[in-house]
Write a protein that holds these residues in place. Structure first.
Motif, PDB file in Angstrom:
ATOM      1  N   LYS A   1     -18.057 -23.516  23.132  1.00 26.56           N
ATOM      2  CA  LYS A   1     -16.518 -23.610  23.176  1.00 26.56           C
ATOM      3  C   LYS A   1     -15.742 -22.509  23.134  1.00 26.56           C
ATOM      4  CE  LYS A   1     -16.749 -28.662  21.934  1.00 26.56           C
ATOM      5  NZ  LYS A   1     -16.537 -29.469  21.142  1.00 26.56           N
ATOM      6  N   ALA A   2     -16.542 -21.554  22.162  1.00 33.25           N
ATOM      7  CA  ALA A   2     -15.803 -20.207  21.749  1.00 33.25           C
ATOM      8  C   ALA A   2     -15.549 -19.469  23.352  1.00 33.25           C
ATOM      9  CB  ALA A   2     -16.381 -19.449  20.691  1.00 33.25           C
ATOM     10  N   LEU A   3     -16.766 -19.443  23.954  1.00 29.28           N
ATOM     11  CA  LEU A   3     -16.467 -18.639  25.093  1.00 29.28           C
ATOM     12  C   LEU A   3     -15.506 -19.057  26.098  1.00 29.28           C
ATOM     13  CD1 LEU A   3     -20.324 -18.422  25.956  1.00 29.28           C
ATOM     14  CD2 LEU A   3     -18.784 -16.345  25.511  1.00 29.28           C
ATOM     15  N   ASP A   4     -15.398 -20.194  26.157  1.00 31.92           N
ATOM     16  CA  ASP A   4     -14.140 -21.031  26.829  1.00 31.92           C
ATOM     17  C   ASP A   4     -12.970 -20.651  26.323  1.00 31.92           C
ATOM     18  OD1 ASP A   4     -16.112 -21.626  28.593  1.00 31.92           O
ATOM     19  OD2 ASP A   4     -16.080 -24.022  27.872  1.00 31.92           O
ATOM     20  N   ALA A   5     -12.656 -20.757  25.013  1.00 30.41           N
ATOM     21  CA  ALA A   5     -11.621 -20.673  24.436  1.00 30.41           C
ATOM     22  C   ALA A   5     -11.008 -19.348  24.535  1.00 30.41           C
ATOM     23  CB  ALA A   5     -11.453 -20.852  23.016  1.00 30.41           C
ATOM     24  N   THR A   6     -12.082 -18.261  24.345  1.00 28.95           N
ATOM     25  CA  THR A   6     -11.445 -16.797  24.451  1.00 28.95           C
ATOM     26  C   THR A   6     -11.235 -16.542  25.792  1.00 28.95           C
ATOM     27  OG1 THR A   6     -13.734 -16.047  24.553  1.00 28.95           O
ATOM     28  CG2 THR A   6     -12.738 -16.208  22.290  1.00 28.95           C
ATOM     29  N   ILE A   7     -11.782 -16.903  26.877  1.00 31.25           N
ATOM     30  CA  ILE A   7     -11.433 -16.758  28.352  1.00 31.25           C
ATOM     31  C   ILE A   7     -10.274 -17.035  28.647  1.00 31.25           C
ATOM     32  CG2 ILE A   7     -11.955 -17.398  30.787  1.00 31.25           C
ATOM     33  CD1 ILE A   7     -15.041 -17.516  29.791  1.00 31.25           C
ATOM     34  N   TYR A   8      -9.673 -18.078  28.002  1.00 28.98           N
ATOM     35  CA  TYR A   8      -8.323 -18.723  28.090  1.00 28.98           C
ATOM     36  C   TYR A   8      -7.343 -18.063  27.350  1.00 28.98           C
ATOM     37  CZ  TYR A   8      -8.660 -22.884  30.951  1.00 28.98           C
ATOM     38  OH  TYR A   8      -8.895 -23.950  32.100  1.00 28.98           O
ATOM     39  N   ASN A   9      -7.498 -17.733  26.085  1.00 27.31           N
ATOM     40  CA  ASN A   9      -6.615 -17.256  25.256  1.00 27.31           C
ATOM     41  C   ASN A   9      -6.678 -15.657  24.992  1.00 27.31           C
ATOM     42  OD1 ASN A   9      -5.819 -19.729  24.613  1.00 27.31           O
ATOM     43  ND2 ASN A   9      -7.629 -19.966  23.094  1.00 27.31           N
ATOM     44  N   ASP A  10      -7.654 -14.944  25.020  1.00 30.59           N
ATOM     45  CA  ASP A  10      -7.717 -13.451  24.726  1.00 30.59           C
ATOM     46  C   ASP A  10      -7.683 -12.549  25.923  1.00 30.59           C
ATOM     47  OD1 ASP A  10      -8.109 -14.546  22.363  1.00 30.59           O
ATOM     48  OD2 ASP A  10     -10.133 -13.901  22.016  1.00 30.59           O
TER      49      ASP A  10
ATOM     50  N   CYS B   1     -14.983 -17.362  35.323  1.00 27.57           N
ATOM     51  CA  CYS B   1     -15.799 -17.349  34.345  1.00 27.57           C
ATOM     52  C   CYS B   1     -16.103 -18.656  33.542  1.00 27.57           C
ATOM     53  CB  CYS B   1     -14.865 -16.446  33.207  1.00 27.57           C
ATOM     54  SG  CYS B   1     -15.066 -14.794  33.834  1.00 27.57           S
ATOM     55  N   LEU B   2     -15.365 -19.629  33.669  1.00 28.32           N
ATOM     56  CA  LEU B   2     -15.565 -20.917  33.038  1.00 28.32           C
ATOM     57  C   LEU B   2     -16.528 -21.685  33.798  1.00 28.32           C
ATOM     58  CD1 LEU B   2     -11.880 -21.962  32.205  1.00 28.32           C
ATOM     59  CD2 LEU B   2     -13.612 -21.706  30.560  1.00 28.32           C
ATOM     60  N   ARG B   3     -16.412 -21.553  35.007  1.00 32.17           N
ATOM     61  CA  ARG B   3     -17.396 -22.261  35.860  1.00 32.17           C
ATOM     62  C   ARG B   3     -18.983 -21.544  35.595  1.00 32.17           C
ATOM     63  NH1 ARG B   3     -13.173 -22.854  39.352  1.00 32.17           N
ATOM     64  NH2 ARG B   3     -13.390 -20.852  40.524  1.00 32.17           N
TER      65      ARG B   3
ATOM     66  N   LYS C   1      -2.641 -15.555  40.001  1.00 35.96           N
ATOM     67  CA  LYS C   1      -2.855 -14.030  39.475  1.00 35.96           C
ATOM     68  C   LYS C   1      -4.128 -13.736  39.312  1.00 35.96           C
ATOM     69  CE  LYS C   1       1.545 -13.660  36.937  1.00 35.96           C
ATOM     70  NZ  LYS C   1       2.262 -13.537  35.810  1.00 35.96           N
ATOM     71  N   ARG C   2      -4.616 -12.706  39.424  1.00 36.91           N
ATOM     72  CA  ARG C   2      -5.835 -12.115  39.222  1.00 36.91           C
ATOM     73  C   ARG C   2      -6.660 -12.715  38.095  1.00 36.91           C
ATOM     74  NH1 ARG C   2      -5.446  -5.802  41.315  1.00 36.91           N
ATOM     75  NH2 ARG C   2      -4.462  -6.031  43.436  1.00 36.91           N
ATOM     76  N   ILE C   3      -5.969 -12.596  37.092  1.00 38.84           N
ATOM     77  CA  ILE C   3      -6.619 -12.978  35.827  1.00 38.84           C
ATOM     78  C   ILE C   3      -6.995 -14.302  36.000  1.00 38.84           C
ATOM     79  CG2 ILE C   3      -4.517 -13.349  34.673  1.00 38.84           C
ATOM     80  CD1 ILE C   3      -7.500 -11.611  33.240  1.00 38.84           C
ATOM     81  N   GLN C   4      -5.999 -15.179  36.484  1.00 41.59           N
ATOM     82  CA  GLN C   4      -6.340 -16.601  36.575  1.00 41.59           C
ATOM     83  C   GLN C   4      -7.595 -17.006  37.200  1.00 41.59           C
ATOM     84  OE1 GLN C   4      -2.436 -17.769  37.999  1.00 41.59           O
ATOM     85  NE2 GLN C   4      -1.624 -18.353  36.068  1.00 41.59           N
TER      86      GLN C   4
ATOM     87  N   LYS D   1     -11.264   2.695  21.134  1.00 42.61           N
ATOM     88  CA  LYS D   1     -12.221   2.101  21.947  1.00 42.61           C
ATOM     89  C   LYS D   1     -11.473   1.159  23.222  1.00 42.61           C
ATOM     90  CE  LYS D   1     -15.635   1.375  18.576  1.00 42.61           C
ATOM     91  NZ  LYS D   1     -16.455   0.193  17.839  1.00 42.61           N
ATOM     92  N   ASP D   2     -11.962   1.353  24.414  1.00 41.38           N
ATOM     93  CA  ASP D   2     -11.517   0.733  25.474  1.00 41.38           C
ATOM     94  C   ASP D   2     -11.766  -0.650  25.653  1.00 41.38           C
ATOM     95  OD1 ASP D   2     -10.191   2.861  26.153  1.00 41.38           O
ATOM     96  OD2 ASP D   2     -11.726   3.700  27.658  1.00 41.38           O
ATOM     97  N   TYR D   3     -12.720  -1.169  24.759  1.00 43.33           N
ATOM     98  CA  TYR D   3     -13.223  -2.621  24.659  1.00 43.33           C
ATOM     99  C   TYR D   3     -13.282  -3.247  23.376  1.00 43.33           C
ATOM    100  CZ  TYR D   3     -17.111   0.529  22.693  1.00 43.33           C
ATOM    101  OH  TYR D   3     -17.578   1.240  21.878  1.00 43.33           O
ATOM    102  N   GLN D   4     -13.437  -4.643  23.478  1.00 39.24           N
ATOM    103  CA  GLN D   4     -13.118  -5.558  22.467  1.00 39.24           C
ATOM    104  C   GLN D   4     -14.018  -6.641  22.430  1.00 39.24           C
ATOM    105  OE1 GLN D   4      -9.450  -7.591  21.609  1.00 39.24           O
ATOM    106  NE2 GLN D   4      -9.312  -6.446  19.472  1.00 39.24           N
ATOM    107  N   GLU D   5     -14.982  -7.031  21.319  1.00 44.19           N
ATOM    108  CA  GLU D   5     -15.642  -8.214  21.609  1.00 44.19           C
ATOM    109  C   GLU D   5     -14.972  -9.301  21.241  1.00 44.19           C
ATOM    110  OE1 GLU D   5     -19.875  -8.740  19.496  1.00 44.19           O
ATOM    111  OE2 GLU D   5     -18.237  -9.577  18.113  1.00 44.19           O
ATOM    112  N   MET D   6     -15.097 -10.172  22.483  1.00 44.39           N
ATOM    113  CA  MET D   6     -14.384 -11.759  22.046  1.00 44.39           C
ATOM    114  C   MET D   6     -15.367 -12.413  21.598  1.00 44.39           C
ATOM    115  SD  MET D   6     -12.321 -12.041  25.712  1.00 44.39           S
ATOM    116  CE  MET D   6     -13.643 -12.140  26.609  1.00 44.39           C
TER     117      MET D   6
END
Length: 608
Positions: free
Chosen positions: A484-493, A435-437, A426-429, A461-466
């Motif tokens: 690690k927070a960046l990687d985790a939110t990319i996966y989960n949020d 993003c992770l790389r 999928k596109r999001i995947q 608001k159309d945006y949200q801070e991760m």
């Protein structure tokens, strides 16, 4: 990795033209009082403008002419000594008294400073003969159109020295040397993973440290980087293999630009344990390690041929083709070259720890085999990758060292749940993996924050801070690693939902970065990734967005805006209209690799 080894071993007998560093006054040689001679020598030594200045003793009655040689610092003392001996008998060329000035200067510095427009009154040293520690500097310089002709002559190989991994002997033995062959990649992986010396029963040394140096300034650093990057040894570096360069960049913690600087720091060590705790593997030539160890330092170093194979520093002699290198200087250069190629000079190089042009140690002395030096095997010698791969790898390294201030704004609208354009999930995947790389590219001192956007994610608001913006190598207020927070939110949020609130989000992101702009020569930027066009009828119009972006822009605080339009539904014309209002740009992407390429090129400076 000695490119064109067979060709470079063919000694060039042709004279060529070079560039010179200090002008020689024209004067007729007469008897000189001893005190005058001493004064000249002392003044020259104290000035430091050249490594040495050669004056002519009795025997030559013509006016003087000087040949200026720029030699890499590790060989400059040898070249100076040989120049003294060669000139001892007052050589005369075409009725002129030959003089030689030898200047110790990093090869990379000469490569970047050469110009065909040199003038005697420019204040810059003249270069007639260039003696770099690798032909790669000549080739990279030759890629510059303005100086290509100057370095187009055939260089002659004078000496060689293998590029080794050097580190304190106790550390090498703790890692298993000499029974085990050490690997740069393996050590780098351990360093990145946070391995400490406690694993090897030496906890007092603390975390494992290692250094690479700057491949833009040092051949040992460049050769090591290329040997690790070109993992399959096919003399080219693919985009996939650039990840090996990333590993080295992230592992490097010993701060020294060149091996000369590394040895200078090691010579200052007065306490063995303190020296070990602050040291680690570093690339250098065998000759440099020999010179260091022969001075009986507090912490001896070993020279290790790494598992990746051995690159050779090849000390070249190139006469520049420049207007100021007249026929007399060409003849002096040729005569001195012939002397350097003779047995006396080769023995002098060997005395200093260098090998001959065939990589043989027949003349080399002072290579302590107990410290890993003097291996006669040349089977592990590696060829340098092609110059395109060299430039690509150095460019990649440059990008990895650059500090930036980045807000990543990622589309999480419902359409991101659709199939990727290339059918790979999928596109999001695909965006998540890209993003992770991309996250791994950031220098630890780079500030990074992340938002997601669709519509009405946070009230209206159309945006949200991760993840709040801050040093990627640092921690969040709760102690969590920001990376690690960046990687985790990319996966989960990044959960696909809603429509695409592109305009409101872009304006908010741009204003946010203006408010959080950082100096220190950083690249401040907003990177937005989206698969569509604006789909928020309740938001601002494109006209209002552009008007407000222009009103917000501050020429003293530039913020680069890059939008990556992913997939067939992205309206590239719309995205370009937005970004060009503030001097940015938009780029199409059909795959995750395309996203990474745009991101990397932006960090390097290739996108604008």
């Amino acid at each position: 990795m000695a490119r064109g080894r067979h060709r470079s071993l063919q000694v060039s007998r042709r004279s060529a033209a070079d560039r010179v560093g200090a002008s020689g006054a024209t004067r007729r040689k007469r008897a000189i009082a001893p005190w005058v001679v001493v004064a000249i020598v002392l003044a020259t030594v104290v000035s430091g403008t050249t490594f040495g200045y050669l004056w002519v003793t009795g025997g030559c009655s013509g006016s003087s002419v000087q040949l200026s040689i720029a030699a890499s610092p590790d060989q400059a003392p040898v070249v100076q000594s040989l120049a003294d001996k060669w000139q001892k008998d007052a050589p005369e060329v075409d009725g002129r008294c030959a003089q030689i000035a030898v200047r110790a200067v990093q090869s990379a510095e000469v490569a970047s400073s050469l110009t065909p427009n040199w003038k005697e009154d420019s204040g810059e040293p003249r270069v007639d003969v260039w003696m770099p520690d690798s032909q790669v500097w000549i080739e990279r310089t030759g890629a510059r159109p303005d100086v290509a002709q100057m370095v187009s002559g055939e260089p002659s190989l004078i000496a060689t020295s293998p590029v080794v991994m050097t580190l304190p002997r106790p550390m090498a033995e703790a890692l298993g040397w000499p029974d085990k062959t050490l690997s740069w990649a393996e050590l780098a992986q351990g360093r990145v993973a946070g391995t400490t010396w406690a694993k090897y029963q030496h906890s007092v040394w603390g975390p494992i440290k290692m250094g690479i140096g700057d491949p833009r300034a040092s051949f040992p650093a460049l050769g090591t980087l290329l040997s690790v990057a070109d993992a399959d040894g096919d003399n080219s570096v693919t985009e996939t293999e650039l990840g090996n360069a990333l590993l080295l960049a992230r592992a490097s913690t010993v701060e020294a630009v060149t091996s000369d600087a590394f040895f200078a720091n090691m010579k200052k060590v007065t306490n063995t344990e303190a020296g070990l705790a602050g040291s680690g593997p570093f690339p250098a030539t065998e000759a440099q390690v020999a010179a260091y160890d022969n001075a009986k330092p507090k912490v001896p170093l070993v020279a290790i041929n790494p598992d990746e194979g051995t690159v050779y520093a090849e000390y070249q002699y190139l006469v520049l083709k420049a207007d100021w290198v007249d026929s007399v200087r060409k003849k002096i250069a040729q005569q001195f070259l012939s002397y350097l190629q003779g047995e006396e000079a080769q023995r002098a190089y060997g005395q200093a720890g260098f090998r001959d042009p065939q990589n043989s140690t027949q003349y080399a002395v002072g290579l302590d085999t107990d410290l890993g030096m003097g291996s006669q095997s040349t089977s592990e010698a590696r060829q340098l990758p092609d110059i395109k791969s060299v430039d690509q790898t150095v460019g990649f390294w440059t990008a990895l060292q650059r500090k930036a201030n980045v807000l990543a704004v990622i589309d999480s609208s419902g359409s991101m749940d659709e199939a990727a354009p290339d059918g790979q999930g999928k596109r999001i995947q695909v965006v998540q993996q890209a993003c992770l790389r991309a996250d791994a590219l950031f220098n630890p001192d780079t500030h990074v924050g992340s938002w997601r956007f669709s519509t009405k994610l946070d009230g209206d608001k159309d945006y949200q801070e991760m993840v709040p913006i801050g040093p990627v190598g640092g921690n969040l207020p709760d102690g969590t690693s920001r990376r690690k927070a960046l990687d985790a939110t990319i996966y989960n949020d990044l959960v696909p939902e809603g429509s695409t609130g592109l305009y409101d989000t872009m304006l908010a992101a741009y204003k946010f970065m203006q408010a959080h702009w950082l100096g220190d020569n950083r690249l401040n930027m907003v990177v937005m990734m989206t698969d569509g066009k604006n789909e928020d009828p309740g938001g601002i119009s494109q006209e209002d967005l552009i008007k407000q972006l222009k009103a917000t822009a501050d020429p003293d605080k530039p913020v680069q805006v890059v939008i990556i339009g992913y997939g067939p539904d992205a309206d590239l014309n719309e995205l370009k209209t937005i970004t060009q209002a503030v001097g940015g740009n938009a780029y199409p992407a059909k795959t995750g690799a395309d996203i990474e390429k745009v991101f990397l090129a932006t960090l390097i400076g290739g996108q604008s």
